[in-house]
Design a protein around this motif. Sequence first.
Motif, PDB file in Angstrom:
ATOM      1  N   ALA A   1       0.830  -1.211   0.000  1.00 19.92           N
ATOM      2  CA  ALA A   1       0.000   0.000   0.000  1.00 19.92           C
ATOM      3  C   ALA A   1       0.860   1.254   0.000  1.00 19.92           C
ATOM      4  N   SER A   2       1.957   1.247   0.783  1.00 24.55           N
ATOM      5  CA  SER A   2       2.839   2.417   0.828  1.00 24.55           C
ATOM      6  C   SER A   2       3.595   2.571  -0.477  1.00 24.55           C
ATOM      7  N   ALA A   3       4.074   1.451  -1.014  1.00 27.89           N
ATOM      8  CA  ALA A   3       4.825   1.504  -2.266  1.00 27.89           C
ATOM      9  C   ALA A   3       3.931   2.038  -3.388  1.00 27.89           C
TER      10      ALA A   3
ATOM     11  N   LEU B   1       2.878   6.297  -7.201  1.00 32.37           N
ATOM     12  CA  LEU B   1       1.932   7.173  -7.901  1.00 32.37           C
ATOM     13  C   LEU B   1       2.329   8.637  -7.726  1.00 32.37           C
ATOM     14  N   ARG B   2       2.811   8.951  -6.544  1.00 34.88           N
ATOM     15  CA  ARG B   2       3.182  10.326  -6.245  1.00 34.88           C
ATOM     16  C   ARG B   2       4.480  10.708  -6.944  1.00 34.88           C
ATOM     17  N   ALA B   3       5.540   9.931  -6.701  1.00 40.33           N
ATOM     18  CA  ALA B   3       6.866  10.347  -7.163  1.00 40.33           C
ATOM     19  C   ALA B   3       7.097  10.032  -8.643  1.00 40.33           C
ATOM     20  N   VAL B   4       6.702   8.858  -9.093  1.00 42.23           N
ATOM     21  CA  VAL B   4       6.946   8.519 -10.503  1.00 42.23           C
ATOM     22  C   VAL B   4       5.779   8.995 -11.368  1.00 42.23           C
ATOM     23  N   GLY B   5       4.565   8.812 -10.859  1.00 40.11           N
ATOM     24  CA  GLY B   5       3.392   9.166 -11.647  1.00 40.11           C
ATOM     25  C   GLY B   5       3.064  10.653 -11.618  1.00 40.11           C
TER      26      GLY B   5
ATOM     27  N   ILE C   1      -4.438  10.892  -5.402  1.00 39.81           N
ATOM     28  CA  ILE C   1      -4.216   9.510  -4.971  1.00 39.81           C
ATOM     29  C   ILE C   1      -5.245   9.132  -3.910  1.00 39.81           C
ATOM     30  N   ALA C   2      -5.469  10.047  -2.972  1.00 44.41           N
ATOM     31  CA  ALA C   2      -6.438   9.789  -1.906  1.00 44.41           C
ATOM     32  C   ALA C   2      -7.819   9.532  -2.503  1.00 44.41           C
TER      33      ALA C   2
ATOM     34  N   LEU D   1      -9.824   7.469   0.195  1.00 43.28           N
ATOM     35  CA  LEU D   1      -9.301   7.682   1.541  1.00 43.28           C
ATOM     36  C   LEU D   1      -9.228   9.183   1.811  1.00 43.28           C
ATOM     37  N   PRO D   2      -9.310   9.580   3.090  1.00 41.17           N
ATOM     38  CA  PRO D   2      -9.122  11.001   3.403  1.00 41.17           C
ATOM     39  C   PRO D   2      -7.719  11.441   2.994  1.00 41.17           C
ATOM     40  N   GLU D   3      -7.613  12.686   2.531  1.00 39.87           N
ATOM     41  CA  GLU D   3      -6.325  13.174   2.033  1.00 39.87           C
ATOM     42  C   GLU D   3      -5.242  13.120   3.114  1.00 39.87           C
ATOM     43  N   ARG D   4      -5.626  13.428   4.351  1.00 45.68           N
ATOM     44  CA  ARG D   4      -4.645  13.431   5.442  1.00 45.68           C
ATOM     45  C   ARG D   4      -4.061  12.044   5.661  1.00 45.68           C
ATOM     46  N   THR D   5      -4.917  11.035   5.531  1.00 39.61           N
ATOM     47  CA  THR D   5      -4.458   9.658   5.701  1.00 39.61           C
ATOM     48  C   THR D   5      -3.419   9.323   4.635  1.00 39.61           C
TER      49      THR D   5
END
Lengths: 420, 133
Positions: free
Chosen positions: A128-130, A135-139, A146-147, A152-156
Amino acid sequence: MPHTAIEDLLRELAPQVLGALVRRYGDFDAAEDALQEALLAAATQWPAEGLPDNPRGWLIQVGARRLIDAIRADSARRTRETADAIRDPERLGAAAPDPSDAVIATLEERDDTLTLFFLCCHPALSPASAIALTLRAVGGLSTEEIARAFLLPERTMAQRITRAKKRIAEEDRPFAMPSASNGQRGEWNERLDNVLRVLYLIYTEGHTSGGERLRRGDLSSEAIHLARSLSRALPDNPEVTGLLALLLLTDARRAARTGERGELIPLAEQDRGLWDREMIIEGVRLATASVRSGLIGPYQIQAAIAALHAQALRPEDTDWPRILLLYNALERQAPNPMVTLNRAVATAMVHGPQAGLDLTDTLADSLSANHRLDAVRGHLHEMAGDHEEAVACYTAAARHTTSLPERDYLTIRAARLRRP
Amino acid sequence: MKYMLIKTHSTAAFCDTPIHEWQPEEIQAHIGFQRALGEQLAKSGELVDAQGLADPGQARTVSSDGRSAPVITDGPFPETKEFLAGYWIIDVDSPERAVEIAAQASAAPGPGGKPIGEYIEVRPVMSAPPTEL
């Protein structure tokens, strides 16, 4: 150059630049900040002044300067500088490199997309973390996007990403590329397997998520986009090519896979005219290219199976004997009960439903209470004309699935057979 | 104000036949209705969240004293009909509107296309404290 073209180029270059910065300076967070500043500078200057000769080198250079500044400065000053820079684009202009800068030439030589993939899909991270970090760094997706994709809530999601970065920093800093010293079975291959698995998970998350929505288009497309960048970085790796082919061939069926009300339509009943021909042509070409050097990995084999399905104009044209051979090969390579279950379907199509059912009997222990076993047995009993058993299996499968569209599909399937 | 509309596994007011014994078209119509309701509430800006829960047979009940290993009890349980089957959380302007939506959800079509009168519990969601107590 129009704005959208520049945006596309920046999106493509961003992971390579981030990868280069992380590899050289090690600090993920600071590298991401520096990348953002470099992208902002490019977005401000390129439309007005035209593209630099070496856009990637330009970005790396600007990012590196920013990063060095940031590393030197204390965090309070760093925040102030970023804020100033955003307010005052001219200051960013001052940071742009001289195009004749000699450093650029040496920086250009390697594609750091792979570096970034290895980092984001680090074995120390949970899937889940990967997924989130990739998605964030490469995508290049925002935390909010992503949230939303994962409901999922953005803060989570922000926390998940922050913790993932921290974990990597503890685990692997300075970042070391995995070694390929042990040949085929080297660390490098294991790490690549992990990258492939993460991309596949991103795709399936978009393809068959639990709950209301059967598919979330964006995640599937994002996975294909990522698989394409990986394939650009490693064009000759059969498993990378195989994964891209598999995703394309699966996604080509997207429009045919669900009906008007979002209901599931099984492969055999899909309107094949709705399949995306262009994606199929590309997928089949890649799948064929990937098996040229033999059947060596699970993605490659699954791509070959998907290619055979895609090439059948009608369900009855499907080359089941070859699909069965491929499942045999897949099971030898990566034995697991779900593969055996798929092999049971192929076996039934070649040797009749009873042969398939006999094979599913061997899975009673390993897949007990798994709805897929019941669903497959339901189909095989239906094929054999035993409607009563089929209804019982479909009903049990409907009770065990956690996907709403699948539960609806199985309930209706059972109701159809029950009708006198 | 937010409300939770709760559905359980209990039988409906006007229909004793469980859904898996309906005709396929009736099941399809019911699914279509639920889907349209969800879309309608999203469009009107009143939907916060809606989820269906998996079968109670997959439920586990957990209790722990915080030190030793937790006690885990498997389902299924004797009174299945009291189990939560799903919920909507809605954000509406008045309690009347919450009841109106619940009534609409309750009248979902069943056998013969007739409303089944599903029992929908309407519960206010606790809110932040008032500015002054």
